[in-house]
Design a protein around this motif. Structure first.
Motif, PDB file in Angstrom:
ATOM      1  N   PHE A   1       0.818  -1.230  -0.057  1.00 41.01           N
ATOM      2  CA  PHE A   1       0.037  -0.149  -0.122  1.00 41.01           C
ATOM      3  C   PHE A   1       1.053   1.301  -0.049  1.00 41.01           C
ATOM      4  O   PHE A   1       1.933   1.351   0.611  1.00 41.01           O
ATOM      5  N   ALA A   2       0.292   2.381  -0.458  1.00 41.38           N
ATOM      6  CA  ALA A   2       0.763   3.891  -0.355  1.00 41.38           C
ATOM      7  C   ALA A   2       2.299   3.478  -0.913  1.00 41.38           C
ATOM      8  O   ALA A   2       2.541   3.060  -2.157  1.00 41.38           O
TER       9      ALA A   2
ATOM     10  N   ARG B   1       3.983  -1.622  10.640  1.00 36.99           N
ATOM     11  CA  ARG B   1       3.178  -2.551  11.461  1.00 36.99           C
ATOM     12  C   ARG B   1       3.215  -3.657  10.375  1.00 36.99           C
ATOM     13  O   ARG B   1       3.253  -3.391   9.381  1.00 36.99           O
TER      14      ARG B   1
ATOM     15  N   LEU C   1       2.726  -2.635   6.592  1.00 42.84           N
ATOM     16  CA  LEU C   1       1.847  -1.292   6.833  1.00 42.84           C
ATOM     17  C   LEU C   1       2.872  -0.231   6.993  1.00 42.84           C
ATOM     18  O   LEU C   1       3.047   0.039   8.212  1.00 42.84           O
ATOM     19  N   PRO C   2       2.997   0.715   6.127  1.00 42.77           N
ATOM     20  CA  PRO C   2       3.596   1.995   6.201  1.00 42.77           C
ATOM     21  C   PRO C   2       2.913   2.993   7.380  1.00 42.77           C
ATOM     22  O   PRO C   2       1.603   2.766   7.262  1.00 42.77           O
ATOM     23  N   PRO C   3       3.493   3.881   8.023  1.00 42.13           N
ATOM     24  CA  PRO C   3       2.830   4.733   8.702  1.00 42.13           C
ATOM     25  C   PRO C   3       1.413   5.384   8.031  1.00 42.13           C
ATOM     26  O   PRO C   3       1.517   5.906   6.953  1.00 42.13           O
ATOM     27  N   VAL C   4       0.517   5.382   8.839  1.00 42.33           N
ATOM     28  CA  VAL C   4      -0.808   5.781   8.222  1.00 42.33           C
ATOM     29  C   VAL C   4      -1.316   7.000   8.226  1.00 42.33           C
ATOM     30  O   VAL C   4      -0.574   8.017   9.201  1.00 42.33           O
ATOM     31  N   SER C   5      -2.023   7.716   7.319  1.00 44.53           N
ATOM     32  CA  SER C   5      -2.407   9.119   7.148  1.00 44.53           C
ATOM     33  C   SER C   5      -3.719   9.120   6.763  1.00 44.53           C
ATOM     34  O   SER C   5      -4.013  10.137   6.134  1.00 44.53           O
ATOM     35  N   GLY C   6      -4.700   8.487   7.547  1.00 44.69           N
ATOM     36  CA  GLY C   6      -6.029   8.869   7.361  1.00 44.69           C
ATOM     37  C   GLY C   6      -6.600   9.965   8.108  1.00 44.69           C
ATOM     38  O   GLY C   6      -5.618  10.484   8.677  1.00 44.69           O
ATOM     39  N   GLY C   7      -7.865  10.308   7.844  1.00 41.74           N
ATOM     40  CA  GLY C   7      -8.574  11.559   8.651  1.00 41.74           C
ATOM     41  C   GLY C   7      -8.238  12.905   8.038  1.00 41.74           C
ATOM     42  O   GLY C   7      -7.755  12.930   6.683  1.00 41.74           O
TER      43      GLY C   7
END
Lengths: 79, 147
Positions: free
Chosen positions: A8-9, A50, A73-79
């Motif tokens: 992802f990403a 993660r 899972l790379p560092p997330v950036s939702g929101g």
């Protein structure tokens, strides 16, 4: 063993694909990440990521099984 | 409106529909948070966003956050909807709603939920800039280029 990896990403950008099936001697996510990070020149150390196996978060020393779906899972950036 | 507390949506969020899930005869307060797509970030002009999710795990982690919120705060119901796919400036990217007997719990639950969603749920934002570049954002807010 054979693993199915989803990316992802920025990891998908670097790998040039959203998923790959990979034969590997790695028995843990930690060893598998070292292998794919080198192959794809991923920009993250494992401690920034993660890992999920078959849709659930696991520890880096989790024992992988043949045919597992593994996602770093790379560092997330939702929101 | 979904029967789940957390949902990922590929189409526009209809707040009027979503908030009906919060209705409760004992609730005297409703608070919500809306996250919108803004036209700038970190000094750069932004044209649009793409959100990508690892959907099965995002759904599970979102449900877990809302279940934790329901136990942690004196709320009657809590919900969250997060967009995925391509969004334009001004679009509603994420909506959080909480109903409670009194306003303090509704406000506090909303704040806690959006913070946990941003920290934990596997969703990633790709910003497309006016100069033609784009980049995936990560928590330190640094875009990681595709090169």
């Amino acid at each position: 063993m054979t693993y199915r990896l989803l990316y992802f990403a920025s990891l998908a950008d670097r790998a040039g694909c959203a998923e790959e099936v990979r034969d590997s001697a790695a028995g843990t996510p930690r060893d598998l990440y070292a292998e794919v990070a080198a192959a794809h020149r991923f920009p993250f150390a494992a401690d920034r990521l993660r890992v999920a196996v078959n849709g659930a978060f696991v520890a880096w020393d989790h024992a992988l099984s043949d045919r597992d779906e593994v996602v770093f899972l790379p560092p997330v950036s939702g929101g | 409106m979904s029967d789940k507390r957390f949902s990922l949506l590929e189409t526009a969020i209809d707040v009027g529909v979503e908030r009906r899930a919060l209705d409760h005869a004992a609730a005297g307060a409703y608070a919500s948070f809306e996250g919108w797509v803004r036209n700038h970030n970190d000094g750069r002009a932004v044209l649009r966003l793409d959100y990508q999710a690892y959907a099965p795990l995002a759904a599970d982690e979102g449900e877990a956050i809302l279940a934790e919120a329901a136990g942690r705060f004196a709320v009657r119901e809590v919900r969250c909807v997060h967009r995925v796919g391509r969004l334009a400036i001004g679009d509603l990217a994420v909506w959080v709603g909480a109903s409670a007997d009194h306003r303090d719990a509704a406000f506090a639950a909303c704040r806690w939920i959006i913070d946990e969603v941003k920290r934990r749920v596997p969703i990633w934002k790709n910003e497309h800039y006016a100069d033609g570049e784009s980049g995936w954002l990560h928590p330190d807010n640094t875009p990681v280029g595709s090169g």
